[in-house]
Write a protein that holds these residues in place. Structure first.
Motif, short mmCIF file in Angstrom:
data_model
loop_
_atom_site.label_atom_id
_atom_site.label_comp_id
_atom_site.label_asym_id
_atom_site.label_seq_id
_atom_site.Cartn_x
_atom_site.Cartn_y
_atom_site.Cartn_z
N UNK A 85 61.70 54.19 44.74
CA UNK A 85 61.23 53.02 45.51
C UNK A 85 61.98 51.81 44.99
N UNK A 86 62.42 50.95 45.87
CA UNK A 86 63.17 49.77 45.47
C UNK A 86 62.79 48.63 46.42
N UNK A 87 62.11 47.62 45.86
CA UNK A 87 61.67 46.47 46.65
C UNK A 87 62.21 45.21 45.99
N UNK A 88 62.85 44.35 46.77
CA UNK A 88 63.48 43.14 46.24
C UNK A 88 62.96 41.91 46.97
N UNK A 89 63.31 40.74 46.43
CA UNK A 89 62.89 39.48 47.04
C UNK A 89 61.38 39.46 47.31
N UNK A 90 60.62 39.97 46.34
CA UNK A 90 59.16 39.96 46.45
C UNK A 90 58.70 38.53 46.13
N UNK A 91 58.02 37.86 47.07
CA UNK A 91 57.53 36.52 46.77
C UNK A 91 56.30 36.59 45.85
N UNK A 92 56.44 36.10 44.62
CA UNK A 92 55.33 36.16 43.66
C UNK A 92 54.90 37.60 43.44
N UNK A 93 53.60 37.87 43.62
CA UNK A 93 53.09 39.23 43.40
C UNK A 93 52.79 39.95 44.72
N UNK A 94 53.32 39.44 45.83
CA UNK A 94 53.04 40.02 47.15
C UNK A 94 54.08 41.09 47.49
N UNK A 95 53.93 42.27 46.88
CA UNK A 95 54.90 43.36 47.04
C UNK A 95 55.08 43.71 48.52
N UNK A 96 54.01 43.68 49.30
CA UNK A 96 54.07 44.04 50.72
C UNK A 96 54.99 43.11 51.51
N UNK A 97 55.23 41.91 51.01
CA UNK A 97 56.11 40.96 51.71
C UNK A 97 57.55 41.00 51.19
N UNK A 98 57.82 41.91 50.25
CA UNK A 98 59.18 42.05 49.73
C UNK A 98 60.08 42.78 50.71
N UNK A 99 61.36 42.79 50.40
CA UNK A 99 62.35 43.47 51.22
C UNK A 99 62.53 44.88 50.65
N UNK A 100 62.22 45.89 51.45
CA UNK A 100 62.29 47.28 50.98
C UNK A 100 63.72 47.80 51.15
N UNK A 101 64.38 48.08 50.03
CA UNK A 101 65.71 48.69 50.10
C UNK A 101 65.58 50.21 50.22
N UNK A 102 64.59 50.79 49.51
CA UNK A 102 64.33 52.23 49.57
C UNK A 102 62.83 52.44 49.68
N UNK A 103 62.41 53.11 50.75
CA UNK A 103 60.99 53.38 50.95
C UNK A 103 60.41 54.27 49.86
N UNK A 104 59.11 54.16 49.64
CA UNK A 104 58.42 54.89 48.58
C UNK A 104 58.44 56.40 48.83
N UNK A 105 58.86 57.13 47.81
CA UNK A 105 58.75 58.59 47.78
C UNK A 105 58.03 58.94 46.48
N UNK A 106 56.95 59.70 46.57
CA UNK A 106 56.19 60.09 45.39
C UNK A 106 56.97 61.04 44.49
N UNK A 107 56.36 61.41 43.39
CA UNK A 107 57.00 62.28 42.40
C UNK A 107 57.16 63.69 42.93
#
Length: 184
Positions: A85-107
């Motif tokens: 998972x790779x999320x960038x440009x997250x404003x403060x602690x609002x992960x949901x509003x960040x820019x997702x470079x790679x969508x979440x894949x579990x273990x």
């Protein structure tokens, strides 16, 4: 145990990052599981994207990296890290509003490969950044292998990680279902 000492004793420093984060990211999964600086969770427990929380400057941007440094056991260290998972440009602690470079894949540790470390690392960005990585959905495994958190952080001048957390996981019955969903 502090994040700093846990990251050092588990060898995430130096395997993934050169210096440990001082603070801990809180990771709560929809299953009820929670990462606790190295506890063991199952792939079934972590199959869905967690709620991520951390202390943040509301006027800053952050980068969140979720990676498995134990993906490959051979002599070529370059293949070892696989990012989930790779999320960038997250404003403060609002992960949901960040820019997702790679969508979440579990273990999904392959059968017979033992226990893997699954590491979350948070960087405070110097400013809002422009990233040139290919965008990947949570169904794409392209470009996830041979990842380097260190090199990614250097490329974007992210500095020292500000927070982190990790858990360990090994193969369970969910892993083949995950691979099937990824077309593997």
């Amino acid at each position: 145990m502090s994040a700093s000492s846990a990251f050092q004793s588990s060898k995430i420093v130096p395997d993934v990052i050169p210096s440990p984060p001082a603070k801990t990211i809180t990771l709560k999964y929809p299953s009820g599981a929670q990462a606790q600086l190295g506890n063991e969770l199952t792939p079934t427990q972590v199959k869905d994207q967690p709620t991520v929380s951390y202390e943040a400057d509301p006027n800053a941007y952050y980068t969140l990296v979720f990676t498995d440094p134990d993906n490959y056991d051979g002599p070529e260290l370059v293949y070892r890290e696989w990012h989930h998972w790779l999320v960038v440009n997250i404003p403060g602690s609002d992960v949901a509003s960040g820019e997702v470079l790679s969508g979440y894949i579990g273990s999904g540790p392959p059968e017979g490969t033992g226990i893997h470390r699954y590491v979350y690392i948070l960087y405070k960005q110097p400013k809002k950044l422009s990233f040139d990585e290919k965008r990947l959905s949570n169904k794409s495994i392209e470009g996830r292998a041979a990842f380097s958190t260190k090199k990614f952080a250097e490329k974007y001048n992210l500095g020292t990680p500000v927070a982190g957390n990790f858990y360990r996981a090994q193969f369970d019955d969910y892993v083949p279902l995950l691979y099937k969903s990824l077309g593997a």
